[in-house]
Enzyme design. Structure first.
Site, mmCIF file in Angstrom:
data_model
loop_
_atom_site.group_PDB
_atom_site.id
_atom_site.type_symbol
_atom_site.label_atom_id
_atom_site.label_comp_id
_atom_site.label_asym_id
_atom_site.label_seq_id
_atom_site.Cartn_x
_atom_site.Cartn_y
_atom_site.Cartn_z
ATOM 1 N N SER A 107 1.205 3.530 -3.279
ATOM 2 C CA SER A 107 0.634 4.560 -4.168
ATOM 3 C C SER A 107 -0.717 5.056 -3.672
ATOM 4 C CB SER A 107 0.452 3.993 -5.577
ATOM 5 O OG SER A 107 1.660 3.490 -6.045
ATOM 6 N N GLU A 123 12.248 -4.194 -4.422
ATOM 7 C CA GLU A 123 11.242 -4.429 -5.466
ATOM 8 C C GLU A 123 11.889 -4.312 -6.846
ATOM 9 O OE1 GLU A 123 7.994 -1.646 -5.398
ATOM 10 O OE2 GLU A 123 6.829 -2.801 -6.856
ATOM 11 N N GLY A 161 0.831 -1.211 0.000
ATOM 12 C CA GLY A 161 0.000 0.000 0.000
ATOM 13 C C GLY A 161 0.859 1.252 0.000
ATOM 14 N N SER A 173 -1.684 -4.177 -5.940
ATOM 15 C CA SER A 173 -1.729 -5.496 -6.579
ATOM 16 C C SER A 173 -2.127 -6.564 -5.563
ATOM 17 C CB SER A 173 -0.355 -5.866 -7.155
ATOM 18 O OG SER A 173 0.057 -4.906 -8.092
HETATM 19 C C1 LIG Z 1 0.946 -3.274 -12.990
HETATM 20 C C2 LIG Z 1 1.065 -2.292 -11.849
HETATM 21 C C3 LIG Z 1 1.088 -2.765 -10.553
HETATM 22 C C4 LIG Z 1 1.196 -1.861 -9.472
HETATM 23 N N1 LIG Z 1 1.180 -2.359 -8.212
HETATM 24 C C5 LIG Z 1 1.263 -1.506 -7.162
HETATM 25 C C6 LIG Z 1 1.202 -2.006 -5.822
HETATM 26 O O1 LIG Z 1 1.056 -3.211 -5.581
HETATM 27 N N2 LIG Z 1 1.283 -1.121 -4.805
HETATM 28 C C7 LIG Z 1 1.448 0.219 -5.014
HETATM 29 O O2 LIG Z 1 1.573 0.959 -4.029
HETATM 30 N N3 LIG Z 1 1.477 0.728 -6.277
HETATM 31 C C8 LIG Z 1 1.394 -0.101 -7.347
HETATM 32 N N4 LIG Z 1 1.402 0.399 -8.630
HETATM 33 C C9 LIG Z 1 1.436 1.852 -8.816
HETATM 34 C C10 LIG Z 1 2.742 2.384 -9.364
HETATM 35 O O3 LIG Z 1 3.777 2.350 -8.398
HETATM 36 C C11 LIG Z 1 2.463 3.825 -9.848
HETATM 37 O O4 LIG Z 1 1.523 3.726 -10.905
HETATM 38 C C12 LIG Z 1 3.700 4.507 -10.334
HETATM 39 O O5 LIG Z 1 4.575 4.784 -9.273
HETATM 40 C C13 LIG Z 1 3.366 5.837 -11.066
HETATM 41 O O6 LIG Z 1 2.525 6.634 -10.314
HETATM 42 P P1 LIG Z 1 1.191 7.249 -10.943
HETATM 43 O O7 LIG Z 1 0.410 6.139 -11.557
HETATM 44 O O8 LIG Z 1 0.546 8.065 -9.889
HETATM 45 O O9 LIG Z 1 1.686 8.192 -12.140
HETATM 46 P P2 LIG Z 1 2.232 9.678 -12.002
HETATM 47 O O10 LIG Z 1 3.235 9.738 -10.909
HETATM 48 O O11 LIG Z 1 1.085 10.611 -11.957
HETATM 49 O O12 LIG Z 1 3.005 9.843 -13.376
HETATM 50 C C14 LIG Z 1 2.335 10.177 -14.608
HETATM 51 C C15 LIG Z 1 3.395 10.349 -15.680
HETATM 52 O O13 LIG Z 1 4.264 11.461 -15.346
HETATM 53 C C16 LIG Z 1 5.628 11.036 -15.326
HETATM 54 N N5 LIG Z 1 6.354 11.719 -14.245
HETATM 55 C C17 LIG Z 1 5.905 11.943 -12.977
HETATM 56 N N6 LIG Z 1 6.858 12.564 -12.235
HETATM 57 C C18 LIG Z 1 7.937 12.739 -13.046
HETATM 58 C C19 LIG Z 1 9.239 13.300 -12.876
HETATM 59 N N7 LIG Z 1 9.627 13.802 -11.697
HETATM 60 N N8 LIG Z 1 10.084 13.297 -13.934
HETATM 61 C C20 LIG Z 1 9.708 12.765 -15.130
HETATM 62 N N9 LIG Z 1 8.482 12.217 -15.352
HETATM 63 C C21 LIG Z 1 7.610 12.194 -14.341
HETATM 64 C C22 LIG Z 1 5.559 9.537 -15.030
HETATM 65 O O14 LIG Z 1 6.725 8.861 -15.493
HETATM 66 C C23 LIG Z 1 4.321 9.124 -15.815
HETATM 67 O O15 LIG Z 1 4.630 8.940 -17.171
HETATM 68 C C24 LIG Z 1 1.280 -0.469 -9.724
HETATM 69 C C25 LIG Z 1 1.240 0.007 -11.039
HETATM 70 C C26 LIG Z 1 1.130 -0.883 -12.084
HETATM 71 C C27 LIG Z 1 1.070 -0.351 -13.489
#
Ligand SMILES: Cc1cc2nc3c(=O)[nH]c(=O)nc-3n(C[C@H](O)[C@H](O)[C@H](O)COP(=O)(O)OP(=O)(O)OC[C@H]3O[C@@H](n4cnc5c(N)ncnc54)[C@H](O)[C@@H]3O)c2cc1C
Length: 402
Positions: free
Chosen positions: A137, A252, A135, A169
């Protein structure tokens, strides 16, 4: 860096191969038979079959190799751990349902947990008694994880936690969640975070599965409403959770390069290309396909040696650090390009739906393409990995200050 395995290591490999040959397959006492019988006879645990393989592997001493014996591990060398991973991948063993426990929270607790936490949680992770989810994100805190807002307030001997997690997940089947909470809203954002362990059966937790672009329901939203978590489930210092979170993320990412899975994928590409006819010759004889397959092979070998380098560091006593981001970034890009090679080999039939009689390879490459998109996001996006590499591996200055 010495790339040769020692004679003892090779003897270990030979013993493991014999064990795998004896325990896999369809005969009496085999894993397949045990998995089948575990789900028969009205067993109330819907995951009983899925727990059979991790348990059998642990009983034979092939899980938790680098973990201390006192907590159910093997105190084995990292080299043995790598040999084990290689042979298990080659033998195409059943999936491990307790992967998040084994690869993220387990190693984190080995490093940072209290004695009580290690004794209580580690053996249960190894035996697949407890399944875990992560937990971290939140809707407004993904890449910028330190902005998380899920609130934890100390009330006597427990934290009262209220907030939302997302993309969690395996949440619906998990017994426990490790989560980051905002315990001091007035402190600078990385100094007011506490790392907690939460029993998923605690009142106040609601899990809502989300559907991904490929149609799967792999992750969920998790809502926490006044959830009471005992203070003894705090990992590390109060408000000191950021350091522990960094360690979890390194573990991870170091597990996400998946070189063995990529090798398996390359074998599948080769087999498919050897079967598809393209104007009188097999696809694998075409120069473009051959070049792409050779390129993938070279890149997988590069990734393997990068893994050996991390291994050498670990043998020397270092925990996986920011360098694990290099493997994660490279592997998720390669995974995506390999899926595209699969679609390219299939040609126009790549568009055919999974259930069509004309579908090739059961629509595997279509699904692989979408899965690869997720891999480039989960565990930290590729853009974030590039930032980590620039700053922590190459020593470049930060792009922006926060
Ligand atoms: C298959 C899958 C499984 C997952 N499982 C888990 C889980 O079990 N537990 C959990 O906690 N999370 C999980 N996640 C979440 C994952 O860690 C986040 O989706 C990820 O960290 C990106 O965060 P966000 O989706 O909020 O995108 P955002 O942070 O909003 O990013 C959006 C876009 O902006 C870009 N961006 C953002 N900040 C910057 C920066 N500083 N410089 C350059 N580019 C930037 C990103 O690269 C992306 O392209 C999972 C995600 C996926 C796809």
């Amino acid at each position: 860096m010495d790339l040769e395995f020692s004679a003892e290591d090779e003897a270990y490999r030979a013993k493991l191969k014999v064990w795998l040959a004896e325990n896999l397959g369809g005969g009496k006492g085999s894993v397949n038979e045990l998995m089948k019988s575990a789900t028969e006879g009205g067993n109330k645990d819907p995951l009983a079959g899925a727990r059979v393989w991790p348990r059998k592997l642990w009983e034979a001493g092939y899980v938790g190799l680098a973990w201390p014996k006192a907590y159910g591990g093997q105190d084995a060398s990292f080299t043995e751990q790598v040999i084990c991973a290689e042979e298990l991948a080659k033998a195409r063993t059943p999936p491990m349902i307790n992967t998040i426990g084994l690869s993220i929270i387990g190693p984190t607790l080995v490093q940072h947990g209290t004695e009580e936490q290690k004794k209580r949680f580690l053996p249960r992770i190894l035996r697949a008694d407890d399944l875990w989810c992560q937990g971290f994100s939140e809707p407004e805190a993904g890449s910028d994880l330190a902005s998380l807002r899920c609130r934890a307030e100390l009330d006597g001997d427990s934290f009262v936690v209220t907030g939302q997690k997302v993309w969690t997940s395996l949440a619906p089947i998990s017994d426990w969640m490790f989560l980051l909470t905002r315990s001091d809203p007035d402190a600078p954002k990385r100094e007011g975070i506490s790392y907690l362990l939460c029993d998923m059966k605690t009142p106040g937790i609601t899990v809502r599965p989300l559907r991904n672009a490929a149609g799967g329901m792999h992750f969920s939203e998790v809502f926490l409403d006044q959830v009471r978590i005992p203070r003894e489930n705090l990992v590390g210092e109060l408000h000191g959770g950021w350091k522990i979170a960094r360690s979890s993320l390194d573990h991870e990412r170091s597990g996400l390069s998946g070189v063995l899975a990529l090798e398996e994928t390359l074998g599948r590409l080769w087999r498919m290309a050897s079967q598809i006819d393209r104007g009188g010759e097999k696809a694998v004889e075409g120069p473009t396909t051959r070049r792409l397959l050779a390129q993938h092979w070279i890149e997988i070998e590069g990734l393997r040696h990068l893994g050996y380098r991390t291994l050498s560091d670990q043998i020397a006593g270092a925990a996986p650090g920011a360098g694990s981001s290099v493997g994660k970034l490279f592997a998720s890009d390669l995974r995506s390009r390999m899926a595209r090679t699969g679609l390219r080999i299939e040609g126009p039939l790549a568009q055919v739906a999974k259930r069509s009689p004309h579908v090739i390879d059961r629509g595997r490459w279509h699904a692989a393409y979408f899965d690869a998109l997720g891999h480039a996001i989960g565990g930290g996006t590729s853009e974030i990995m590039r930032g980590v590499i620039a700053e922590k591996v190459l020593g470049l200055p930060r792009a922006t200050e926060d």
